[in-house]
Design a protein around this motif. Sequence first.
Motif, PDB file in Angstrom:
ATOM      1  N   LYS A 138       0.889  -1.246   0.052  1.00 23.72           N
ATOM      2  CA  LYS A 138       0.155   0.205   0.176  1.00 23.72           C
ATOM      3  C   LYS A 138       0.702   1.351   0.054  1.00 23.72           C
ATOM      4  CE  LYS A 138      -4.015   0.342   0.372  1.00 23.72           C
ATOM      5  NZ  LYS A 138      -4.874   0.651  -0.697  1.00 23.72           N
ATOM      6  N   GLY A 181      -3.954   0.343  -4.394  1.00 21.30           N
ATOM      7  CA  GLY A 181      -4.348  -1.075  -4.139  1.00 21.30           C
ATOM      8  C   GLY A 181      -4.225  -1.758  -5.304  1.00 21.30           C
ATOM      9  N   LEU A 182      -3.625  -1.409  -6.377  1.00 21.75           N
ATOM     10  CA  LEU A 182      -3.119  -2.109  -7.811  1.00 21.75           C
ATOM     11  C   LEU A 182      -1.737  -1.636  -8.206  1.00 21.75           C
ATOM     12  CD1 LEU A 182      -6.499  -1.279  -9.722  1.00 21.75           C
ATOM     13  CD2 LEU A 182      -5.959  -3.673  -8.317  1.00 21.75           C
ATOM     14  N   ASP A 202      -0.355 -11.068 -13.711  1.00 22.98           N
ATOM     15  CA  ASP A 202      -1.868 -10.508 -14.152  1.00 22.98           C
ATOM     16  C   ASP A 202      -2.602 -11.761 -14.912  1.00 22.98           C
ATOM     17  OD1 ASP A 202      -3.903  -8.982 -14.854  1.00 22.98           O
ATOM     18  OD2 ASP A 202      -2.924  -8.015 -16.515  1.00 22.98           O
ATOM     19  N   SER A 214      -3.652  -4.839 -14.521  1.00 28.32           N
ATOM     20  CA  SER A 214      -3.420  -4.322 -13.051  1.00 28.32           C
ATOM     21  C   SER A 214      -3.285  -5.573 -12.061  1.00 28.32           C
ATOM     22  CB  SER A 214      -4.147  -3.329 -12.404  1.00 28.32           C
ATOM     23  OG  SER A 214      -5.694  -3.977 -12.515  1.00 28.32           O
ATOM     24  N   ARG A 257      -3.969  -7.025  -8.363  1.00 26.39           N
ATOM     25  CA  ARG A 257      -4.406  -6.572  -6.824  1.00 26.39           C
ATOM     26  C   ARG A 257      -3.428  -7.414  -5.823  1.00 26.39           C
ATOM     27  NH1 ARG A 257      -9.481  -9.624  -5.892  1.00 26.39           N
ATOM     28  NH2 ARG A 257      -8.395 -11.391  -6.904  1.00 26.39           N
ATOM     29  N   GLU A 302      -4.055  -9.216  -3.396  1.00 28.67           N
ATOM     30  CA  GLU A 302      -4.293 -10.693  -3.402  1.00 28.67           C
ATOM     31  C   GLU A 302      -3.638 -11.492  -4.456  1.00 28.67           C
ATOM     32  OE1 GLU A 302      -6.281  -8.409  -3.280  1.00 28.67           O
ATOM     33  OE2 GLU A 302      -7.689  -8.543  -1.673  1.00 28.67           O
ATOM     34  N   ASP A 303      -3.801 -11.113  -5.482  1.00 27.56           N
ATOM     35  CA  ASP A 303      -3.013 -11.925  -6.676  1.00 27.56           C
ATOM     36  C   ASP A 303      -1.402 -11.977  -6.279  1.00 27.56           C
ATOM     37  OD1 ASP A 303      -5.461 -12.264  -8.028  1.00 27.56           O
ATOM     38  OD2 ASP A 303      -5.406 -10.504  -9.132  1.00 27.56           O
TER      39      ASP A 303
END
Length: 264
Positions: A109, A115-116, A147, A153, A155, A157-158
């Motif tokens: 962050k 967030g991306l 991706d 983009s 996240r 989580e990813d």
Amino acid sequence: SLSLSVSLSQEDGKVVDGSLLGDANGVEPGTGRQKESGKWQRPRFTRKALMRCCLVKWIIASTGPKEQDSSDSDLELSTVRHQPEGLEQLQAQTKFTKKELQSLYRGFKNECPSGLVDEETFKTIYSQFFPQGDATTYAHFLFNAFDLDRNGSIRFEDFVIGLSVLLRGSVTEKLNWAFNLYDINKDGYITKEEMLLIMKSIYDMMGRYTYPSVRDEAPSEHVEKFFQKMDRNRDGVVTIEEFIETCQKDENIMNSMQLFENVI
């Protein structure tokens, strides 16, 4: 086999969160894992090995000087702490602890307030760690490997799920991830051209850090040799099954696959 060596300085110890660097269960995750023939054993992931990961170093370093002034990030981190469902889900999907996920989230962050993370961020990261080479193409391929939904983009989580596979995944999980990297157009097959593009991008990124010095035709020779071994039915493409089977049976290829531990 391909022999590449990366000379990267360690981050200042003051900004390194030690909790991020050990195994989630406090043990070496590689212990006792080896292929059936017993000829090859999965390497152990030590603190030093994990700190070679450019993406981890980028995230941990970002929590240092910015942390005191980043009230928004602290607030969002606190919000995540009050949403155990999200953390528990990520813990279930990764091999990171809750504390590690929180540290990774803070750094993520700080660097990516939206967030991306986008492709330009990947290019910036790798240009910093490999200033003597051109990391643009490799960063592009690596970003596409993270991706998965191809929306331009990534996240958090990813991002963290991918890191978990790369740093603490099983041999098969890592080989699946490597196959996805090589499969540039994501059609389920690797062509000789795709493999060569990836290999050239790594040589370009390493620049003068490549050791021993390689000839211009070295990437092509390397790919030609390995592709012939992997394309078992000689149909001009390599499937995921051919890729995994060949890598696990050929020690030289497996050692070459471990190259990614030095350039992720």
